[in-house]
Write an enzyme that holds these catalytic residues in place. Structure first.
Site, mmCIF file in Angstrom:
data_model
loop_
_atom_site.group_PDB
_atom_site.id
_atom_site.type_symbol
_atom_site.label_atom_id
_atom_site.label_comp_id
_atom_site.label_asym_id
_atom_site.label_seq_id
_atom_site.Cartn_x
_atom_site.Cartn_y
_atom_site.Cartn_z
ATOM 1 N N SER A 131 -5.196 1.666 17.515
ATOM 2 C CA SER A 131 -6.192 2.587 16.982
ATOM 3 C C SER A 131 -7.284 2.835 18.008
ATOM 4 O O SER A 131 -7.616 1.941 18.799
ATOM 5 C CB SER A 131 -6.804 1.937 15.742
ATOM 6 O OG SER A 131 -7.972 2.613 15.344
ATOM 7 N N ASN B 160 0.833 -1.213 0.000
ATOM 8 C CA ASN B 160 0.000 0.000 0.000
ATOM 9 C C ASN B 160 0.862 1.255 0.000
ATOM 10 O O ASN B 160 0.529 2.257 0.638
ATOM 11 C CB ASN B 160 -0.940 -0.004 1.212
ATOM 12 C CG ASN B 160 -2.082 0.977 1.048
ATOM 13 O OD1 ASN B 160 -2.584 1.177 -0.066
ATOM 14 N ND2 ASN B 160 -2.490 1.621 2.129
ATOM 15 N N TYR C 110 -11.042 -5.543 11.281
ATOM 16 C CA TYR C 110 -9.844 -4.691 11.422
ATOM 17 C C TYR C 110 -9.629 -4.353 12.902
ATOM 18 O O TYR C 110 -8.539 -4.543 13.448
ATOM 19 C CB TYR C 110 -9.986 -3.406 10.596
ATOM 20 C CG TYR C 110 -8.958 -2.362 10.963
ATOM 21 C CD1 TYR C 110 -7.628 -2.522 10.602
ATOM 22 C CD2 TYR C 110 -9.319 -1.236 11.707
ATOM 23 C CE1 TYR C 110 -6.676 -1.576 10.965
ATOM 24 C CE2 TYR C 110 -8.379 -0.286 12.074
ATOM 25 C CZ TYR C 110 -7.052 -0.452 11.708
ATOM 26 O OH TYR C 110 -6.117 0.473 12.079
ATOM 27 N N ASN D 280 -11.555 6.029 1.622
ATOM 28 C CA ASN D 280 -12.529 5.676 2.653
ATOM 29 C C ASN D 280 -12.655 6.782 3.686
ATOM 30 O O ASN D 280 -13.716 7.004 4.258
ATOM 31 C CB ASN D 280 -12.082 4.412 3.408
ATOM 32 C CG ASN D 280 -12.007 3.215 2.493
ATOM 33 O OD1 ASN D 280 -12.938 2.946 1.755
ATOM 34 N ND2 ASN D 280 -10.890 2.504 2.525
ATOM 35 N N LYS E 31 -6.604 -5.492 15.771
ATOM 36 C CA LYS E 31 -5.825 -4.620 16.671
ATOM 37 C C LYS E 31 -5.994 -5.069 18.124
ATOM 38 O O LYS E 31 -5.037 -5.071 18.905
ATOM 39 C CB LYS E 31 -6.275 -3.162 16.515
ATOM 40 C CG LYS E 31 -5.932 -2.538 15.181
ATOM 41 C CD LYS E 31 -4.433 -2.314 15.011
ATOM 42 C CE LYS E 31 -4.087 -1.741 13.661
ATOM 43 N NZ LYS E 31 -2.656 -1.725 13.362
HETATM 44 P P1 NAD Z 1 -0.426 2.623 5.200
HETATM 45 O O1 NAD Z 1 -1.194 1.582 4.481
HETATM 46 O O2 NAD Z 1 -0.185 3.921 4.510
HETATM 47 O O3 NAD Z 1 0.979 2.044 5.686
HETATM 48 C C1 NAD Z 1 1.180 0.698 6.006
HETATM 49 C C2 NAD Z 1 2.468 0.247 5.358
HETATM 50 O O4 NAD Z 1 2.712 -1.114 5.719
HETATM 51 C C3 NAD Z 1 2.440 0.327 3.831
HETATM 52 O O5 NAD Z 1 3.627 0.912 3.345
HETATM 53 C C4 NAD Z 1 2.334 -1.152 3.405
HETATM 54 O O6 NAD Z 1 2.945 -1.370 2.155
HETATM 55 C C5 NAD Z 1 3.055 -1.840 4.554
HETATM 56 N N1 NAD Z 1 2.639 -3.224 4.790
HETATM 57 C C6 NAD Z 1 1.384 -3.711 4.942
HETATM 58 N N2 NAD Z 1 1.403 -5.025 5.150
HETATM 59 C C7 NAD Z 1 2.699 -5.393 5.156
HETATM 60 C C8 NAD Z 1 3.361 -6.630 5.319
HETATM 61 N N3 NAD Z 1 2.688 -7.771 5.503
HETATM 62 N N4 NAD Z 1 4.715 -6.660 5.276
HETATM 63 C C9 NAD Z 1 5.422 -5.518 5.073
HETATM 64 N N5 NAD Z 1 4.839 -4.326 4.892
HETATM 65 C C10 NAD Z 1 3.497 -4.259 4.937
HETATM 66 O O7 NAD Z 1 -1.190 2.867 6.581
HETATM 67 P P2 NAD Z 1 -0.972 3.999 7.690
HETATM 68 O O8 NAD Z 1 -2.157 4.907 7.654
HETATM 69 O O9 NAD Z 1 0.370 4.593 7.588
HETATM 70 O O10 NAD Z 1 -1.116 3.124 9.008
HETATM 71 C C11 NAD Z 1 0.009 2.603 9.677
HETATM 72 C C12 NAD Z 1 -0.467 1.822 10.879
HETATM 73 O O11 NAD Z 1 -1.237 2.659 11.725
HETATM 74 C C13 NAD Z 1 -1.345 0.621 10.526
HETATM 75 O O12 NAD Z 1 -1.009 -0.441 11.382
HETATM 76 C C14 NAD Z 1 -2.735 1.123 10.816
HETATM 77 O O13 NAD Z 1 -3.613 0.079 11.173
HETATM 78 C C15 NAD Z 1 -2.478 2.043 11.995
HETATM 79 N N6 NAD Z 1 -3.512 3.079 12.130
HETATM 80 C C16 NAD Z 1 -3.798 3.892 11.062
HETATM 81 C C17 NAD Z 1 -4.794 4.854 11.189
HETATM 82 C C18 NAD Z 1 -5.175 5.734 10.022
HETATM 83 O O14 NAD Z 1 -6.283 6.263 10.020
HETATM 84 N N7 NAD Z 1 -4.308 5.941 9.039
HETATM 85 C C19 NAD Z 1 -5.470 5.002 12.411
HETATM 86 C C20 NAD Z 1 -5.144 4.170 13.478
HETATM 87 C C21 NAD Z 1 -4.158 3.208 13.325
HETATM 88 C C1 WQD Z 2 -14.715 10.315 9.761
HETATM 89 C C2 WQD Z 2 -16.127 10.911 9.753
HETATM 90 C C3 WQD Z 2 -17.774 9.512 8.707
HETATM 91 C C4 WQD Z 2 -16.097 9.757 4.664
HETATM 92 C C5 WQD Z 2 -11.646 5.177 10.431
HETATM 93 C C6 WQD Z 2 -11.480 3.802 11.017
HETATM 94 C C7 WQD Z 2 -10.618 3.854 12.236
HETATM 95 C C8 WQD Z 2 -9.294 4.570 11.962
HETATM 96 C C9 WQD Z 2 -9.491 5.875 11.257
HETATM 97 C C10 WQD Z 2 -7.567 3.010 11.495
HETATM 98 C C11 WQD Z 2 -17.219 9.904 10.078
HETATM 99 C C12 WQD Z 2 -17.591 10.804 7.925
HETATM 100 C C13 WQD Z 2 -16.308 9.921 6.003
HETATM 101 C C14 WQD Z 2 -17.045 10.294 3.737
HETATM 102 C C15 WQD Z 2 -18.330 11.150 5.596
HETATM 103 N N1 WQD Z 2 -8.450 3.825 11.087
HETATM 104 N N2 WQD Z 2 -17.403 10.618 6.475
HETATM 105 N N3 WQD Z 2 -18.116 10.989 4.249
HETATM 106 O O1 WQD Z 2 -14.603 6.252 10.567
HETATM 107 O O2 WQD Z 2 -13.622 7.806 12.299
HETATM 108 O O3 WQD Z 2 -12.254 5.992 11.411
HETATM 109 O O4 WQD Z 2 -10.351 5.715 10.131
HETATM 110 O O5 WQD Z 2 -7.377 2.611 12.601
HETATM 111 O O6 WQD Z 2 -10.406 2.547 12.630
HETATM 112 O O7 WQD Z 2 -12.760 3.303 11.353
HETATM 113 O O8 WQD Z 2 -12.767 7.910 9.952
HETATM 114 O O9 WQD Z 2 -12.315 9.373 8.042
HETATM 115 O O10 WQD Z 2 -13.682 7.272 7.665
HETATM 116 O O11 WQD Z 2 -14.694 9.147 8.921
HETATM 117 O O12 WQD Z 2 -19.301 11.775 5.995
HETATM 118 O O13 WQD Z 2 -16.913 10.145 2.511
HETATM 119 O O14 WQD Z 2 -16.407 11.386 8.419
HETATM 120 O O15 WQD Z 2 -19.119 9.113 8.715
HETATM 121 O O16 WQD Z 2 -18.208 10.605 10.809
HETATM 122 P P1 WQD Z 2 -13.448 6.964 11.095
HETATM 123 P P2 WQD Z 2 -13.310 8.389 8.561
#
Ligand code: NAD
Ligand code: WQD
Length: 332
Positions: A123, A34, A147, A196, A151
């Site tokens: 998360s 990704n 998902y 998303n 976690k």
């Molecule tokens: P991202 O997808 O941009 O980064 C994840 C990276 O991990 C990517 O570069 C992907 O290529 C790599 N990867 C995935 N599976 C792998 C594997 N099996 N082996 C080696 N590399 C692998 O996502 P991000 O937004 O930077 O998120 C990073 C972490 O933070 C994730 O664990 C995610 O669950 C967590 N997180 C993200 C959010 C968010 O909203 N972005 C919120 C809470 C937690």
């Molecule tokens: C935020 C708000 C939607 C898109 C998700 C994961 C969470 C974490 C972060 C990894 C909500 C609204 C969104 C759109 C909208 N990821 N919305 N129109 O749902 O809080 O969290 O990402 O750990 O696990 O669930 O974030 O950015 O999707 O949504 O109205 O097209 O925006 O309903 O209220 P969320 P989000």
């Protein structure tokens, strides 16, 4: 030397920048499922120093162990994983495989290499539907999708591991909603296909790539009826990882810590802030609630302040301005 799984991803690349800026050497281990390798060239352009790159999958035990050993790292930051909630409902086994099995393999490799310091990307999703706000770390844990369940399982695995061997030093960082990008405009969130998450979608509407935003519901019990979240600038989040490493150097513990701002903004509040920052209109239409969504979610970030000396410094304007700069760049 810090070993960073998933270091080419959105949050990982920003963490690499802050680690290198703090004078640390970094090895990135990523399979690019990704992300793109050129992100690391961009990290080098920002910092003047390239991280060492090993392309590999965390589920490939031999490759992972070899890379970890060769790096000489004494600590790991573990970002690698899949993160799309909807996809996890469609394909739960991919999430248990990549996230749970991948983390298990990582912990086994760390054990073999005698590396026992870990910062893990958890998360706010592990709080499920909040029973009270703001969310403190002792709020009951639950999952509403695979998902989130992945976690939760990993968090439990880490707590069990620390109980079995208190020499482990583990920081479980529970991120709220990361947004924004580096001020250079060189790195940021680069979602494949339809975003998303709210802010990348809003940014694409402002850029004219999509006609309008669907606001998923305006009948929640919130001030304007739309969902409220704790959006945190990705650079603040990245800096939290440095602070976590600094604490782990002094404390052998396993602790979960919220990384959020403590302030919630609604969907319409975000939309207006983005219009201001970009100078572009963001048309929207109200659509039915999205399955699984909650009304409001925001952190009590006081534990991070007291334990890590960390607090989010960048405000909503910075989040939107930096996201827009990235969106307007040739990559975003
Ligand atoms: P991202 O997808 O941009 O980064 C994840 C990276 O991990 C990517 O570069 C992907 O290529 C790599 N990867 C995935 N599976 C792998 C594997 N099996 N082996 C080696 N590399 C692998 O996502 P991000 O937004 O930077 O998120 C990073 C972490 O933070 C994730 O664990 C995610 O669950 C967590 N997180 C993200 C959010 C968010 O909203 N972005 C919120 C809470 C937690
Ligand atoms: C935020 C708000 C939607 C898109 C998700 C994961 C969470 C974490 C972060 C990894 C909500 C609204 C969104 C759109 C909208 N990821 N919305 N129109 O749902 O809080 O969290 O990402 O750990 O696990 O669930 O974030 O950015 O999707 O949504 O109205 O097209 O925006 O309903 O209220 P969320 P989000």
């Amino acid at each position: 030397m810090i070993f960073v799984t998933g270091g080419a991803g959105y949050i990982g690349s920003h963490a690499c920048v802050e680690l290198i800026n703090a004078g640390l050497d970094v090895t990135v281990f990523d399979n690019f499922c990704n992300s793109q390798p050129d992100v690391l060239t961009r990290v080098a352009r920002i910092t003047g120093k390239a991280p060492t790159l090993v392309q590999g999958d965390i589920r490939d035990s031999a490759a992972l162990e070899a890379a970890l050993r060769a790096s000489g790292a004494r600590a790991v930051i573990h970002f690698a994983g899949l993160k799309a909630v909807g996809e996890s409902v469609q394909n739960p086994l991919a999430y248990y495989d990549n996230n749970v099995l991948g983390t298990l393999r990582l912990l086994q490799a760390m054990t073999k290499c005698d590396v026992k310091t870990l910062v893990f990307s958890s998360s706010a999703t592990v709080y499920g539907d909040p029973q009270r706000l703001p969310l403190t770390e002792d709020h009951p844990l639950s999952a509403t999708n695979p998902y989130g369940q992945s976690k939760l399982v990993i968090e439990e695995m880490l707590r069990d591991l620390h109980r079995s061997d208190p020499a482990w030093r583990i920081s479980i960082l529970r991120y709220f909603n990361p947004v924004g990008a580096h001020t250079s405009g060189l790195i940021g969130e680069d979602p494949q296909g339809t975003p998303n998450n709210l802010l990348p979608y809003v940014a694409q509407v402002a850029a004219g790539r999509r006609a309008f935003l669907n606001v998923w519901g305006n009948d929640y019990d919130t001030p304007d009826g739309t969902g409220v979240r704790d959006y945190i600038h990705v650079v603040d989040l990245a800096l939290g990882h440095l602070k976590a490493l600094q604490r782990l150097a002094l404390h052998a513990e396993c602790r979960a810590i919220n990384l959020g701002t403590g302030v919630g903004y609604s969907v319409l509040g975000m939309l207006r802030a983005f219009e201001q920052a970009s100078g572009k209109p963001v048309p929207y239409q109200v659509a039915p609630r999205r399955a699984g969504d909650i009304a409001a979610c925001y952190a009590d970030p006081s534990l991070a302040l007291s334990l890590l000396g960390w607090r989010a410094e960048r405000d909503l304007t910075a989040m939107c301005t930096d996201a827009w700069r990235w969106q307007s760049s040739e990559k975003g």
